[in-house]
Design an enzyme around this catalytic site. Structure first.
Site, short mmCIF file in Angstrom:
data_model
loop_
_atom_site.label_atom_id
_atom_site.label_comp_id
_atom_site.label_asym_id
_atom_site.label_seq_id
_atom_site.Cartn_x
_atom_site.Cartn_y
_atom_site.Cartn_z
N SER A 184 39.81 69.27 -37.62
CA SER A 184 39.24 69.67 -38.91
C SER A 184 40.37 70.25 -39.74
O SER A 184 41.37 70.73 -39.17
CB SER A 184 38.17 70.75 -38.68
OG SER A 184 37.89 71.44 -39.89
N GLY A 238 30.49 61.62 -28.60
CA GLY A 238 29.63 62.18 -29.64
C GLY A 238 29.37 61.16 -30.73
O GLY A 238 29.57 61.43 -31.92
N TYR A 253 35.39 78.16 -34.19
CA TYR A 253 35.71 76.83 -34.72
C TYR A 253 37.20 76.72 -35.02
O TYR A 253 37.88 75.81 -34.56
CB TYR A 253 34.88 76.58 -35.97
CG TYR A 253 34.89 75.15 -36.46
CD1 TYR A 253 34.20 74.16 -35.76
CD2 TYR A 253 35.56 74.78 -37.61
CE1 TYR A 253 34.19 72.84 -36.21
CE2 TYR A 253 35.56 73.47 -38.07
CZ TYR A 253 34.86 72.50 -37.36
OH TYR A 253 34.85 71.20 -37.80
N ASP A 265 25.86 65.16 -21.18
CA ASP A 265 26.30 66.38 -21.86
C ASP A 265 27.76 66.61 -21.47
O ASP A 265 28.05 66.96 -20.31
CB ASP A 265 25.42 67.56 -21.42
CG ASP A 265 25.81 68.84 -22.14
OD1 ASP A 265 26.92 68.90 -22.73
OD2 ASP A 265 25.01 69.79 -22.11
N1 NAP Z 1 30.86 66.79 -40.80
C1 NAP Z 1 31.94 67.38 -41.31
O1 NAP Z 1 32.02 67.71 -42.51
C2 NAP Z 1 33.15 67.63 -40.42
C3 NAP Z 1 34.30 68.19 -40.99
C4 NAP Z 1 35.42 68.41 -40.21
C5 NAP Z 1 35.41 68.08 -38.85
N2 NAP Z 1 34.28 67.55 -38.31
C6 NAP Z 1 34.31 67.23 -36.87
O2 NAP Z 1 33.93 65.88 -36.69
C7 NAP Z 1 33.25 65.73 -35.45
C8 NAP Z 1 31.88 65.08 -35.68
O3 NAP Z 1 31.15 65.90 -36.57
P1 NAP Z 1 29.72 65.47 -37.14
O4 NAP Z 1 29.49 66.29 -38.35
O5 NAP Z 1 29.61 63.99 -37.20
O6 NAP Z 1 28.77 66.04 -35.95
P2 NAP Z 1 27.21 65.79 -35.67
O7 NAP Z 1 26.56 65.12 -36.83
O8 NAP Z 1 26.69 67.09 -35.19
O9 NAP Z 1 27.23 64.74 -34.45
C9 NAP Z 1 27.70 65.16 -33.20
C10 NAP Z 1 27.58 64.02 -32.20
O10 NAP Z 1 27.99 64.53 -30.92
C11 NAP Z 1 26.90 64.47 -29.99
N3 NAP Z 1 26.98 65.66 -29.12
C12 NAP Z 1 26.86 66.96 -29.50
N4 NAP Z 1 27.00 67.76 -28.43
C13 NAP Z 1 27.24 66.95 -27.35
C14 NAP Z 1 27.46 67.20 -25.97
N5 NAP Z 1 27.45 68.44 -25.46
N6 NAP Z 1 27.68 66.14 -25.14
C15 NAP Z 1 27.68 64.87 -25.64
N7 NAP Z 1 27.47 64.58 -26.95
C16 NAP Z 1 27.25 65.62 -27.79
C17 NAP Z 1 25.64 64.42 -30.86
O11 NAP Z 1 24.52 63.83 -30.22
P3 NAP Z 1 23.49 64.72 -29.33
O12 NAP Z 1 23.14 65.92 -30.14
O13 NAP Z 1 22.35 63.81 -29.02
O14 NAP Z 1 24.27 65.09 -28.09
C18 NAP Z 1 26.14 63.53 -32.02
O15 NAP Z 1 26.17 62.18 -31.62
C19 NAP Z 1 33.18 67.13 -34.84
O16 NAP Z 1 34.23 67.33 -33.94
C20 NAP Z 1 33.32 68.04 -36.05
O17 NAP Z 1 33.83 69.31 -35.73
C21 NAP Z 1 33.15 67.33 -39.05
#
Ligand code: NAP
Length: 259
Positions: free
Chosen positions: A144, A14, A158, A65
């Site tokens: 998280s 991801g 979640y 995916d």
């Molecule tokens: N942002 C926050 O505040 C936060 C806080 C706590 C924890 N987290 C955790 O940190 C991680 C990253 O979060 P983020 O906010 O950076 O997420 P994001 O901006 O939604 O990015 C997700 C990434 O994963 C890819 N992805 C999504 N579904 C996929 C699939 N089925 N197969 C392959 N790739 C996939 C997306 O690209 P495509 O859509 O092109 O596939 C993108 O590169 C997650 O586990 C999230 O729960 C985030």
């Protein structure tokens, strides 16, 4: 501090954008060859090109995916072929679907379990034999703070899957540390980066988000993806050699958990 990561091979799931892309970039900056994956080929190619150009390391990108049962193993095997092995695996991919417990369906549970848990199980299962061949390795899952404590109503999918990831990492550490494979988890708080969910919410309602910051974030601002990435780079490096089975908050004091 020299993290001694030069020439290591790191896979990050991801990682076309968001926290995963920052983690891949931080590892590349330290000299790792990186393998990244995401569904959108366009975003992935752009990110892979950018990291390659900026840091001069080999970068392998695979559009897939990860909720498809065969995709995680295929990603690992293709990346190993391209990069020559795997020393580090960062399970970053994850997502959220809001809904009260009585609203979410079996299909919703399956979708989020496939994304937040099974993708990591399958990728790890494929990567670990390569780490064994290399004499050791390091795994870091991105959970998280809402895997460690209550996130609130509407977050059963979640909260449950992020807790399970921490739990899985802890058991894996018991089993794999004797073989030189450390397993840890990082628990980010609210992280803002361009195009991310918090960035969107700030643009939609800046006043409500200012209030959110004042009430929830002792550090007085959102976290930055670079700050999560730096913590991950340290954790997967040999400089964190005594840290295994841990879950580290990277949240500016946001978490209320006592453990
Ligand atoms: N942002 C926050 O505040 C936060 C806080 C706590 C924890 N987290 C955790 O940190 C991680 C990253 O979060 P983020 O906010 O950076 O997420 P994001 O901006 O939604 O990015 C997700 C990434 O994963 C890819 N992805 C999504 N579904 C996929 C699939 N089925 N197969 C392959 N790739 C996939 C997306 O690209 P495509 O859509 O092109 O596939 C993108 O590169 C997650 O586990 C999230 O729960 C985030």
């Amino acid at each position: 501090m020299d993290l001694r990561l030069t020439d290591r091979v790191a896979l990050v799931t991801g990682a076309s954008r968001g926290i995963g892309a920052y983690i891949a970039e931080a590892l590349a900056r330290e000299g790792c060859a990186v393998g990244i994956c995401a569904r959108s080929e366009e975003d992935l190619t752009e990110t892979a090109d950018r990291i390659r150009k900026a840091h001069g390391v080999p970068v392998y990108g695979e559009s897939c995916d990860l909720t498809e049962p065969k995709a995680p193993r295929a990603f690992v095997e293709h990346a190993v072929e391209a990069l020559g092995g795997v020393d580090i695996y960062v399970g970053n991919v994850g997502g959220n679907q809001r809904g009260t417990f009585m609203e979410v369906s079996d299909a919703d549970w399956d979708d989020i379990i496939d994304l937040n848990l099974k993708s990591h199980i399958r990728t790890s299962r494929a990567a670990i034999p390569h780490m064994r061949d290399a004499g050791g390795g390091s795994i870091c899952y991105i959970s998280s703070i809402f895997g460690r404590e209550l996130g609130g109503a509407g977050l059963s999918l979640y909260n449950t899957t992020k807790s399970a990831l921490i739990s899985m990492g802890k058991v894996m550490a018991q089993e794999l540390t004797p073989e030189g494979i450390r397993v840890n988890t990082v628990a980010p708080g609210s992280i803002r980066f361009p195009g991310g969910s918090w960035d969107r919410r700030v643009k939609e309602d800046p006043e409500a988000m200012q209030q959110f910051i004042e009430e929830n974030l002792p550090i007085g601002r959102f976290g930055r993806a670079e700050e999560v990435a730096d913590a991950v780079a340290f954790l997967v490096s040999e400089r964190a050699s005594l840290i295994t089975g841990a879950c580290i908050n990277v949240d500016g004091g946001q978490s209320h958990s006592l453990i």
